[in-house]
Write a protein that holds these residues in place. Structure first.
Motif, PDB file in Angstrom:
ATOM      1  N   THR A 127      -3.580  -0.162  -9.971  1.00  0.00           N
ATOM      2  CA  THR A 127      -3.303   0.023  -8.217  1.00  0.00           C
ATOM      3  C   THR A 127      -2.296  -0.626  -7.963  1.00  0.00           C
ATOM      4  O   THR A 127      -2.445  -1.913  -8.138  1.00  0.00           O
ATOM      5  CB  THR A 127      -5.336  -1.148  -7.858  1.00  0.00           C
ATOM      6  OG1 THR A 127      -5.353  -0.535  -6.463  1.00  0.00           O
ATOM      7  CG2 THR A 127      -5.341  -2.590  -8.431  1.00  0.00           C
ATOM      8  N   ASN A 166      -9.081  -1.700   3.979  1.00  0.00           N
ATOM      9  CA  ASN A 166      -8.833  -2.195   2.925  1.00  0.00           C
ATOM     10  C   ASN A 166      -7.613  -3.634   3.416  1.00  0.00           C
ATOM     11  O   ASN A 166      -7.521  -4.667   2.632  1.00  0.00           O
ATOM     12  CB  ASN A 166      -8.017  -1.948   1.907  1.00  0.00           C
ATOM     13  CG  ASN A 166      -8.833  -0.639   1.401  1.00  0.00           C
ATOM     14  OD1 ASN A 166     -10.391  -0.995   0.694  1.00  0.00           O
ATOM     15  ND2 ASN A 166      -8.838   0.909   1.182  1.00  0.00           N
ATOM     16  N   MET A 186     -10.842   4.536  -1.376  1.00  0.00           N
ATOM     17  CA  MET A 186     -10.032   5.209  -1.244  1.00  0.00           C
ATOM     18  C   MET A 186      -9.530   6.775  -1.687  1.00  0.00           C
ATOM     19  O   MET A 186     -11.381   6.811  -1.861  1.00  0.00           O
ATOM     20  CB  MET A 186      -8.962   5.118  -2.389  1.00  0.00           C
ATOM     21  CG  MET A 186      -8.263   3.795  -2.744  1.00  0.00           C
ATOM     22  SD  MET A 186      -7.194   3.336  -4.776  1.00  0.00           S
ATOM     23  CE  MET A 186      -7.278   1.071  -4.249  1.00  0.00           C
ATOM     24  N   LEU A 241      -2.616  -1.050  -4.662  1.00  0.00           N
ATOM     25  CA  LEU A 241      -3.190  -1.273  -3.177  1.00  0.00           C
ATOM     26  C   LEU A 241      -3.846  -3.289  -3.995  1.00  0.00           C
ATOM     27  O   LEU A 241      -3.943  -3.659  -4.483  1.00  0.00           O
ATOM     28  CB  LEU A 241      -4.112  -0.570  -2.645  1.00  0.00           C
ATOM     29  CG  LEU A 241      -4.641  -1.875  -2.029  1.00  0.00           C
ATOM     30  CD1 LEU A 241      -4.479  -2.277  -0.421  1.00  0.00           C
ATOM     31  CD2 LEU A 241      -6.376  -1.605  -1.627  1.00  0.00           C
ATOM     32  N   MET A 254       1.020  -1.463  -0.378  1.00  0.00           N
ATOM     33  CA  MET A 254      -0.260  -0.520   0.170  1.00  0.00           C
ATOM     34  C   MET A 254       0.660   1.609  -0.203  1.00  0.00           C
ATOM     35  O   MET A 254       1.655   1.539   0.555  1.00  0.00           O
ATOM     36  CB  MET A 254      -0.903   0.154   1.193  1.00  0.00           C
ATOM     37  CG  MET A 254      -0.306  -0.031   2.627  1.00  0.00           C
ATOM     38  SD  MET A 254      -1.106  -0.350   3.858  1.00  0.00           S
ATOM     39  CE  MET A 254      -2.205   1.819   3.769  1.00  0.00           C
ATOM     40  N   HIS A 266      -4.965   4.965   0.067  1.00  0.00           N
ATOM     41  CA  HIS A 266      -5.255   3.876   0.617  1.00  0.00           C
ATOM     42  C   HIS A 266      -5.328   3.365   2.097  1.00  0.00           C
ATOM     43  O   HIS A 266      -4.570   3.538   2.903  1.00  0.00           O
ATOM     44  CB  HIS A 266      -3.909   2.626   0.163  1.00  0.00           C
ATOM     45  CG  HIS A 266      -4.278   2.538  -0.867  1.00  0.00           C
ATOM     46  ND1 HIS A 266      -2.342   1.840  -1.755  1.00  0.00           N
ATOM     47  CD2 HIS A 266      -4.428   3.374  -2.538  1.00  0.00           C
ATOM     48  CE1 HIS A 266      -2.428   2.402  -2.436  1.00  0.00           C
ATOM     49  NE2 HIS A 266      -3.153   2.773  -3.657  1.00  0.00           N
TER      50      HIS A 266
END
Length: 261
Positions: free
Chosen positions: A164, A101, A210, A166, A91, A97
């Motif tokens: 992304t 999550n 996000m 993440l 992350m 982020h």
């Protein structure tokens, strides 16, 4: 920090002293701290990123010279292999982020699909039903649409958020990434998704929460997304030729079969 968990959270950081402390504070909450350790990859920051991270008793690796985002991640993967972690979740340090999550990605990494298969890579997506609204500039919209098209044409898979940062990785994935020439140490992005999909790694997307960056400067600000799109396009094409036409990495995949976790 205490006994080692089975999850390592890798956070690449470059001059993020203003944003990384709130991120670390949230990662220290019991629901996260009980499942994951934190490793900050400090890429030769000129600010106090190194100091504020060590002050909170997290592991930190500081580069003497700025090596770039990809090199920081790959060194983190090597650390995860050496320390025998089962999963990696990567992350950003800038607060985009949301820490909420982490448990969702961890759960997804352990959840089998309808065929009984576990994912190798779990992507936290900004653009799925259930994701939070995330404003995107016109330049980035063009880049995202182009990368989605290339991945669809090259692999047959539709990926909603091909850039992304993440991501959750199985041990098999970060073991592969940790090896020489298996990971783009400069700009790992949609090109790595092309590679891993063509090599047969199982990729799953889940909706993510996000936020917009509130401090610092994004490495994809201004017109940089357009320049980045051209650079990444050539990288994706090179990966497709290497894996689809030349099949250069098939032997490396067979070598993974001798490992069991």
């Amino acid at each position: 920090m205490g006994n080692r968990k089975e999850v390592l959270i890798i956070i690449p950081a470059y001059n993020e002293e203003k944003t990384i402390v709130p991120v670390l504070e949230k990662l220290e909450q019991p629901e996260i701290a009980q499942i994951a350790d934190v490793l900050v990859m400090n890429d030769a920051s000129s600010d106090a990123t190194n100091h504020v991270t060590k002050k909170r008793k997290h592991d930190v690796v500081t580069h003497v010279f700025n090596l770039g985002y990809g090199s920081g991640l790959q060194l983190g993967y090597k650390y995860a292999v050496r320390k025998d972690y089962r999963y990696v979740i990567q992350m950003d340090a800038d607060g985009q982020h949301d820490v909420c999550n982490i448990p969702k990605i961890y759960e997804a990494l352990q959840t089998r699909d309808e065929n009984g298969e576990l994912p190798d890579i779990v992507l936290g997506s900004r653009f799925m039903e259930g994701s939070t609204d995330f404003p995107v500039s016109p330049a980035k919209k063009i880049a995202f649409a182009w990368f989605r098209t290339m991945l669809k044409l090259g692999t047959g898979r539709s990926i909603s958020d091909p850039t992304t940062g993440l991501q959750g990785l199985s041990w098999r994935t970060f073991l592969f990434y940790s090896k020489y020439d298996n990971f783009d140490d400069k700009y790992p992005d949609a090109n790595m998704l092309m590679q891993m999909l063509l090599l047969g790694f199982r990729v799953r997307e889940i909706p993510a929460v996000m936020h917009m960056r509130t401090e610092g400067i994004s490495m994809h600000s201004g017109l940089k997304p357009i320049l980045y799109m051209f650079r990444m396009t050539f990288s994706i094409l090179a990966v497709w030729i290497r894996e689809k036409i030349l099949k250069m990495d098939e032997g490396k995949i067979h070598a993974l079969e001798k490992y069991d976790k």
